[in-house]
Motif scaffolding. Structure first.
Motif, PDB file in Angstrom:
ATOM      1  N   UNK A 133       0.836  -1.192   0.000  1.00 28.87           N
ATOM      2  CA  UNK A 133       0.000   0.000   0.000  1.00 28.87           C
ATOM      3  C   UNK A 133       0.874   1.247   0.000  1.00 28.87           C
ATOM      4  N   UNK A 134       0.533   2.189  -0.865  1.00 32.35           N
ATOM      5  CA  UNK A 134       1.162   3.512  -0.909  1.00 32.35           C
ATOM      6  C   UNK A 134       0.140   4.549  -0.450  1.00 32.35           C
ATOM      7  N   UNK A 135       0.539   5.395   0.488  1.00 32.05           N
ATOM      8  CA  UNK A 135      -0.295   6.521   0.910  1.00 32.05           C
ATOM      9  C   UNK A 135       0.500   7.783   0.602  1.00 32.05           C
ATOM     10  N   UNK A 136      -0.039   8.631  -0.298  1.00 29.49           N
ATOM     11  CA  UNK A 136       0.735   9.725  -0.888  1.00 29.49           C
ATOM     12  C   UNK A 136       0.077  11.071  -0.618  1.00 29.49           C
ATOM     13  N   UNK A 137       0.876  12.033  -0.178  1.00 26.20           N
ATOM     14  CA  UNK A 137       0.362  13.345   0.214  1.00 26.20           C
ATOM     15  C   UNK A 137       1.165  14.439  -0.485  1.00 26.20           C
ATOM     16  N   UNK A 138       0.463  15.322  -1.184  1.00 28.14           N
ATOM     17  CA  UNK A 138       1.084  16.511  -1.768  1.00 28.14           C
ATOM     18  C   UNK A 138       1.122  17.616  -0.713  1.00 28.14           C
ATOM     19  N   UNK A 139       2.328  18.031  -0.339  1.00 23.27           N
ATOM     20  CA  UNK A 139       2.484  19.099   0.641  1.00 23.27           C
ATOM     21  C   UNK A 139       2.320  20.457  -0.011  1.00 23.27           C
ATOM     22  N   UNK A 140       2.908  20.616  -1.180  1.00 28.96           N
ATOM     23  CA  UNK A 140       2.758  21.810  -2.003  1.00 28.96           C
ATOM     24  C   UNK A 140       3.231  21.460  -3.404  1.00 28.96           C
ATOM     25  N   UNK A 141       3.353  22.448  -4.269  1.00 35.03           N
ATOM     26  CA  UNK A 141       3.668  22.161  -5.668  1.00 35.03           C
ATOM     27  C   UNK A 141       5.054  21.565  -5.861  1.00 35.03           C
ATOM     28  N   UNK A 142       5.907  21.654  -4.844  1.00 30.74           N
ATOM     29  CA  UNK A 142       7.277  21.177  -4.987  1.00 30.74           C
ATOM     30  C   UNK A 142       7.606  19.983  -4.097  1.00 30.74           C
TER      31      UNK A 142
END
Length: 494
Positions: free
Chosen positions: A410-419
């Motif tokens: 399982x992958x749990x992926x979070x975008x913190x900001x554009x970079x």
């Protein structure tokens, strides 16, 4: 390549670092990240033809470090909106193997520095007129490990406490225009990979002598540390009038399923799951990808077996069949796949593989992907007790019949900001008879990593990982039950 299992036998035998042996595998083919990252201004020094090639190349990198144009036009598409942002995620579309982009999705590759610098040359202008792109990346990595002999079965960073050149990849391609529906179009794709990672991607019969037939005086089963693999080569034919579009791909392509891929920029993390490490990597064959509608895509194909070229005696004609479903909300994706089936006996890496991936998007910035599979070989020749190398493992004699393995990740992926993005990966793997890893044991692995885009051409990825084997001390070449690794890599696109 088959270093996976059959080779695992010899791998375990080698006194050389296991890291230099290989296993293979793969998956979804997506293009390099498109970007809400910095892009070049309209008027740029990189397009000033009074300047020399290298001056334009340096200018292109400098321009790519500038803020993006928020008013840049968006290419038209004949598909649902992209579910994710890329960057910072490695790609913006739901997983679909065997093609560069899903049908109806435009080619949104960045105009990378090499293409910009070539823009003033006759060659570069001819390539632009014919929609031919060329680019690539350089990818070194370094790890610190609690093991001192080998990190295996962690991949690709198998050598502990070492700086490696993982990948120097050169790509040239022409993507068929699958957004339009009024004419047949064509494309091609060629990737050449040089570096340590060829240990994992090598296909038997395609330059595999570097790995399989390159003994040294002190390390008789060790291949070259850095080798060359012409990893991908295929042609595409797009026919818009079959359903909502069909793409026919013929040549060597990545195996269809898997969240992870062989190419560094297409992964959420530096290292790979055990599940990915020991399944199929590439096939040579023909695969059709048909868009039935925005929700359903069907794939049917035949290939010469996993990681073995069709001209080898170890090759076996194998069937592929996959279907991808995406919900109307674009929040869920299901991708069941028969990656390879022929019912024949084990040869080089004659896997029978059944895989399902489920993806769920919580928000535009948060999503998870879960993959589970059942794989087996049939009538594995020899028994561990009689095969050099298996003495290091806890694999009992292989019974005639099915030699299975099971895995879920399982992958749990979070975008913190554009970079910036972070990814958590948790995995359980059961190598019931030791046929895949060389050790008959259950495994778990837990990984946390960050991807930071410095510019649209440079990403840096620190990572920490903990692995455990439950039934045998499978780590550090059969000496430890657990292992912790800290890693960092950099990917410079050109």
């Amino acid at each position: 390549m088959y270093v996976k299992k059959a080779l695992v036998t010899s791998i375990l035998l080698a006194a050389a670092p296991l890291s230099q042996q290989v296993l293979a595998q793969s998956t979804n083919v997506s293009s390099m990240p498109v970007s809400n990252m910095p892009a070049s201004p309209v008027v740029a020094e990189s397009s000033d033809c009074s300047r020399g090639f290298f001056s334009r190349l340096i200018s292109a990198y400098r321009e790519d470090a500038q803020p993006a144009d928020p008013n840049a036009p968006t290419p038209p598409r004949r598909a649902m909106d992209a579910p994710f942002d890329s960057a910072p995620f490695p790609n913006s579309e739901w997983q679909l193997g065997g093609v560069d982009t899903p049908i109806g999705v435009p080619d949104t590759n960045n105009n990378y520095p090499l293409e910009k610098a070539l823009g003033c040359t006759k060659l570069g202008q001819w390539m632009q007129r014919n929609r031919i792109e060329t680019y690539g990346w350089i990818n070194p990595s370094f790890n610190l490990s609690t093991s001192n002999f080998t990190n295996y079965p962690v991949s690709y960073a198998t050598t502990p406490n070492k700086l490696e050149l993982d990948q120097f990849l050169f790509r040239i391609e022409r993507l068929p225009d699958t957004v339009q529906t009024d004419h047949i179009d064509w494309g091609f794709h060629f990737d050449n990979l040089y570096g340590y990672d060829y240990h994992y991607t090598t296909m038997k019969g395609v330059f595999s002598n570097q790995l399989l037939n390159n003994p040294t005086a002190n390390e008789p089963l060790q291949g070259k540390v850095n080798g060359d693999d012409p990893m991908i080569w295929y042609v595409d034919l797009y026919i818009p009038w079959v359903a909502q579009g069909m793409q026919i791909t013929a040549g060597r392509y990545l195996s269809l399923p898997d969240i992870e891929a062989q190419f560094s920029p297409e992964n959420y993390l530096v290292t790979h799951s055990i599940l990915y490490t020991v399944d199929a990597y590439t096939n040579v064959g023909i695969i059709t990808t048909t868009k039935l509608n925005n929700n359903w895509t069907l794939q049917l194909g035949v290939h010469g077996g996993d990681d073995s070229a069709p001209w080898n005696s170890t090759s076996r004609p194998s069937l592929q069949a996959c279907v991808r479903w995406v919900s109307n909300s674009n929040n869920d994706m299901l991708y069941p796949c028969i990656e390879s089936y022929n019912g024949d006996k084990q040869t080089y890496n004659n896997l029978q593989e059944f895989v399902t991936t489920w993806g769920h998007r919580f928000t535009k910035n948060i999503h998870m992907l879960t993959e589970a599979y059942y794989i087996y070989v049939k009538d594995q020749p020899g028994a561990p007790e009689g095969v050099p190398g298996y003495a290091l493992g806890d694999a009992p004699p292989f019974p005639i019949g099915i030699n299975p393995a099971y895995g879920i990740v399982n992958y749990f992926n979070v975008e913190l900001n554009a970079s910036n993005m972070i990814s958590f990966r948790n995995e359980f793997y059961d190598d019931a008879q030791g046929q895949r890893t060389g050790f008959a044991t259950r495994y778990s692995s837990h990984t946390l990593g960050l991807t930071h885009w410095v510019t649209s051409d440079l990403e840096i990825r620190p990572e920490i990982r903990y692995d455990r084997a439950y039934d045998f001390p499978a780590y550090n070449n059969g000496k430890k039950y657990s292992q912790t690794i800290a890693l960092i890599d950099a990917i410079l696109h050109y």
